[in-house]
Scaffold this active site. Structure first.
Site, PDB file in Angstrom:
ATOM      1  N   GLU A   6       7.444  65.905  42.835  1.00 18.16           N
ATOM      2  CA  GLU A   6       8.125  65.092  43.655  1.00 18.16           C
ATOM      3  C   GLU A   6       9.357  64.198  43.101  1.00 18.16           C
ATOM      4  O   GLU A   6       9.379  63.145  43.579  1.00 18.16           O
ATOM      5  CB  GLU A   6       7.378  64.350  44.884  1.00 18.16           C
ATOM      6  N   CYS A  41       5.467  60.085  55.281  1.00 20.96           N
ATOM      7  CA  CYS A  41       6.484  58.764  54.755  1.00 20.96           C
ATOM      8  C   CYS A  41       7.716  58.980  55.529  1.00 20.96           C
ATOM      9  O   CYS A  41       8.513  58.240  55.895  1.00 20.96           O
ATOM     10  CB  CYS A  41       6.517  58.647  53.502  1.00 20.96           C
TER      11      CYS A  41
END
Length: 606
Positions: free
Chosen positions: A271, A355
């Protein structure tokens, strides 16, 4: 902003309250029993949702939503431990294990709680959540900094939150605690999955002390949150070591790891960041949260330096990579934001790790925080967004109103109405895209084309210098004064540096600050067959019925296709429509690309 208020926040509330156990976890803690539902960091999504709600309520008051949020806050407060600790995962699974695994996001959740508490107080005047957050911050300070007990935050975020708390309270201990968290990194203190199993402290920006860091590494969101905090600390303390680190890492990001859309973090495996110049398009990760963090960081870098290049980057990321993360309906989201698609990628209603929805919601709802900045005496106009505000410049209230239709065209008007006629400077950003697409060695306009601009005050041309990317208009301002700015926009062909192998012999199209994409829903077979010859002519038109109103770029160009029956290569000139990148995938699944070949180099018949 209106769509976030009417749709995105509804989605956040529904999934926070009904479809997942996030609120139920707080209820169980207050009741003293129950099994934790979800993931150990889910508390943070509740806090981010509250923060988004707080910003949204400023422009779109909603008594029912506010009352429901008050109920959430009551439940959060009831779950706080007597010593200030607050984390539903550890409270329900055993407080004896708290503060032992640095990868378990306890301090990350605390950071989002602090941000939510401040935002909700600023909007509503209600301080219950802020008191909860402050009590938790005091617990952390007493538990770690005061006895100097080693601790590394596995997922940064508390640093920037503590700086917000410091600015809100002017309590020095929060500045000291933020700085203490930064100084803990790179000293071998890490304990948890990252350090013990992965053995990759670079993933959490923990391989070397922050003052010695010069290159971007690891998880993109964690890095952005950390460096936002560091830049904010440096702005306050004038710490030369931190400034040197920030300058070096920023240069590394924008010159080696930065997509033309403003996205960062090319790799899905971590990520985050990979090798320099390795920026694939179809597999680009470019997490929405990383773009949100890029906006945060560049705002703080601008506050630290008063240089407009940071707002140039902020604007590019905001207008392209960040808002690409949310659909026009407001209730579907991208986690990653690729620059090409074979047609099978689409936004989702929600995610297990959720998120991104609340993060993009709080960014869009807080847009007013990014338009202007000020020193004690002077005003800075950073973004060209229709808005009204009042700022205090040297004990003089100045009402500012901005109108225009940017970014669809380059006309902007700024009214400057001081309560008392007074001399001060208004710094108006001259967007970097007028000369180059971005302050980076990665991209430039083909044929070195540039756009020009004019600025007048009360109809008279301005004779002023440009300082650090701002036109400094220093004069005695009085009520009724108006700045008019006209930025000439032309379709620009962007090419990459030779280091970006994925974009060789390809161009991207840009108009103003917006990057454009070609989607197959408008142009069948364009994803794999379109190329744009050198002499292509472009036309820009505003389509009021498309996406609620948007500019499109139209041009004639050849599309190559293979006739399956004859195995022949067919080439036809077609009318092509390019749309702003952030708007793709709003009409169902469709192939898409940003970087388009300039010429046909090969054809493969399988």
């Amino acid at each position: 902003m209106e769509k976030v208020a009417n749709a995105t926040i509804d989605a956040c509330v529904t999934y926070t309250e009904d479809k997942t156990g996030r609120i139920r976890n707080f209820e169980k803690v207050a009741q003293g029993s129950g099994k934790h539902e979800g993931i150990y960091y889910d508390d943070s999504d509740v806090y981010k949702a509250i923060e988004a709600i707080a910003y949204s309520l400023k422009n779109y008051p909603d008594k029912e939503l506010e009352a429901n949020t008050d109920v959430w806050i009551d439940k959060i407060a009831a779950a706080q431990q007597p010593d200030g600790y607050l984390n539903t995962y550890y409270t329900l699974n055993g407080l004896q294990d708290r503060w032992k695994d640095m990868e378990r996001h306890e301090d990350y959740c605390a950071g989002h709680l602090i941000e939510a508490g401040i935002a909700y107080y600023n909007t509503t005047g209600k301080d219950k959540l802020l008191k909860v957050a402050t009590k938790f911050a005091d617990h952390i300070d007493n538990y770690f900094r005061v006895p100097n007990k080693p601790w590394v935050s596995g997922h940064e975020g508390i640093e920037l939150a503590l700086m917000k708390l410091y600015h809100h309270t002017n309590e020095k201990r929060y500045l000291q605690l933020a700085d203490w968290f930064v100084e803990q990194r790179g000293r071998g203190h890490g304990v948890g999955k990252i350090w013990d199993e992965w053995k990759d402290p670079d993933y959490a920006q923990d391989a070397i002390p922050v003052r010695d860091q010069r290159k971007i590494t690891g998880h993109a969101v964690r890095a952005m949150y950390l460096y936002t905090g560091v830049a904010d600390i440096a702005s306050e303390t004038k710490d030369a070591g931190y400034v040197k680190t920030m300058d070096a890492i920023w240069d590394d990001v924008v010159n080696k790891h930065y997509y033309i859309t403003g996205g960062i973090g090319a790799q899905g495996s971590n990520e985050g960041f990979g090798k320099p110049y390795d920026l694939p398009n179809e597999s680009a990760y470019c997490e929405t949260c990383a773009s949100v963090g890029m906006v945060f960081w560049n705002q703080r870098m601008n506050m630290l330096s008063a240089q407009a290049k940071y707002i140039d980057v902020l604007e590019r990321t905001l207008y392209n990579a960040a808002i690409d993360g949310i659909s026009l309906s407001g209730n579907r989201f991208f986690y990653g934001n690729p620059l090409a698609s074979d047609g099978n990628y689409e936004r989702s209603e929600w995610f297990g790790t959720a998120c991104c929805p609340s993060n993009i919601a709080r960014l869009v709802s807080s847009l007013g925080s990014y338009i202007y900045s000020r020193s004690a005496t002077d005003l800075y106009v950073n973004l060209f967004v229709g808005s009204e505000t009042t700022v205090d410049l040297n004990n003089n209230e100045v009402f500012v109103k901005q109108t225009g239709n940017y970014p669809w065209n380059g006309q902007v008007s700024i009214e400057v109405n001081p309560k008392k006629a007074k001399e001060f400077a208004v710094f108006v950003r001259i967007p970097g895209w007028l000369k180059e697409p971005v302050p980076s060695t990665l991209y430039h306009y083909k044929n070195n084309k540039t756009n020009n601009y004019t600025v007048t005050v009360n109809g008279k041309p301005v004779n002023a210098a440009v300082e650090d990317g701002y036109l400094k208009i220093d004069r005695k301002w009085k009520k009724g004064d108006k700045i008019d700015m006209l930025m000439n926009m032309e379709v620009q062909r962007i090419v990459s540096s030779d280091e970006l192998k994925q974009n060789q012999n390809r161009i991207a199209l840009q108009y103003g600050p917006l990057v454009y994409a070609v989607e197959d829903v408008d142009n069948p077979n364009a994803k794999n067959g379109l190329f744009i010859p050198e002499n292509t002519q472009f036309q820009v038109s505003f389509k009021p019925d498309l996406f609620g109103g948007a500019n499109v770029i139209q041009f004639k160009a050849p599309i190559v296709a293979i006739d399956q029956a004859s195995n022949q290569v067919l080439q036809q000139e077609k009318e092509i429509t390019a749309i702003p990148y952030f708007l793709w995938n709003n009409r169902g699944k469709s192939a898409m690309q940003v970087w388009i070949p300039e010429k046909l180099t090969s054809v493969r018949i399988d």
